[in-house]
Scaffold this active site. Structure first.
Site: not given
Ligand code: ADP
Length: 192
Positions: A17-18, A31, A39-41, A128, A130
């Site tokens: 988890d980042i 975005n 997602g990660v955002d 990108s 996710g």
């Molecule tokens: P995007 O809109 O750029 O595709 P997403 O957040 O939907 O971004 O997904 C990008 C990647 O981040 C995916 O592989 C997703 O599984 C991953 N991700 C989601 N949450 C976390 C987190 N807490 N730490 C690291 N990676 C994550």
């Protein structure tokens, strides 16, 4: 954990988890609105608190929405990381809309911004792949190449680049990309 060194900078891959990373900066796959999302955002804004969103709002009020392939920096709020670098990856549209160039730019603009702030370590998610739908196998190749070519060409303060991959499938694609690309790099080096 997988690890390689390019020009004295270590590239490592971990599954995790980042938001829990203690590198100087973590990168957000944002975005263009910079207002948070899924997602990660969403995870970064939840863990980092209001301060990050306030700074994002200020940035957007000054310079407008963040174009794809560009990056901006805010503080890390409540995160262990001191900074968050927000970048926008491309939405996958089949591969003919400059997706690879834009994804390369998202990684390299983030590294450039970290260098300008004299940072020594930075963590990236898989930008990108996710909600934006970029096929992971291709995105992994582009991501690793973007980082390796930046480190080969540019003078940088960065001593460690960490890819924090959320799931094992994504981790495996990045692992094979790193192995393949660093082998090419070493073969070239020993040929000189
Ligand atoms: P995007 O809109 O750029 O595709 P997403 O957040 O939907 O971004 O997904 C990008 C990647 O981040 C995916 O592989 C997703 O599984 C991953 N991700 C989601 N949450 C976390 C987190 N807490 N730490 C690291 N990676 C994550």
């Amino acid at each position: 954990m997988e690890q390689r060194t390019i020009n004295q900078t270590k590239i490592s891959l971990i599954q995790g988890d980042i938001t829990r990373q203690d590198t100087d900066a973590i990168v957000n796959a944002a975005n263009p609105s910079l207002m948070g999302g899924g997602g990660v955002d969403g995870a970064i804004h939840r863990a980092g608190g209001r301060a990050i969103l306030e700074q994002c709002k200020e940035i957007v009020s000054k310079q407008g929405r963040l174009p794809t392939g560009k990056a901006v920096i805010t503080s890390g709020g409540n995160l262990k990381a001191k900074y968050v670098i927000h970048t926008v990856g491309p939405i996958w549209q089949g591969g003919t809309k400059s997706e690879a160039e834009l994804l390369t730019s998202a990684y390299q603009q983030s590294l450039k911004l970290a260098t300008e702030h004299n940072l020594e370590s930075i963590s990236f998610p898989s930008i990108s792949t996710g909600a934006y739908g970029y096929p992971v196998e291709e995105a992994a190749q582009v991501a690793i190449k973007a980082v390796v070519s930046f480190l080969r060409k540019e003078a940088t303060s960065i001593k460690e680049v960490v890819f924090v991959l959320f799931d094992s499938r994504t981790y495996e694609y990045y692992r094979s990309a790193l192995e393949e690309i660093s082998e090419e790099y070493n073969a070239e080096k020993s040929a000189i």
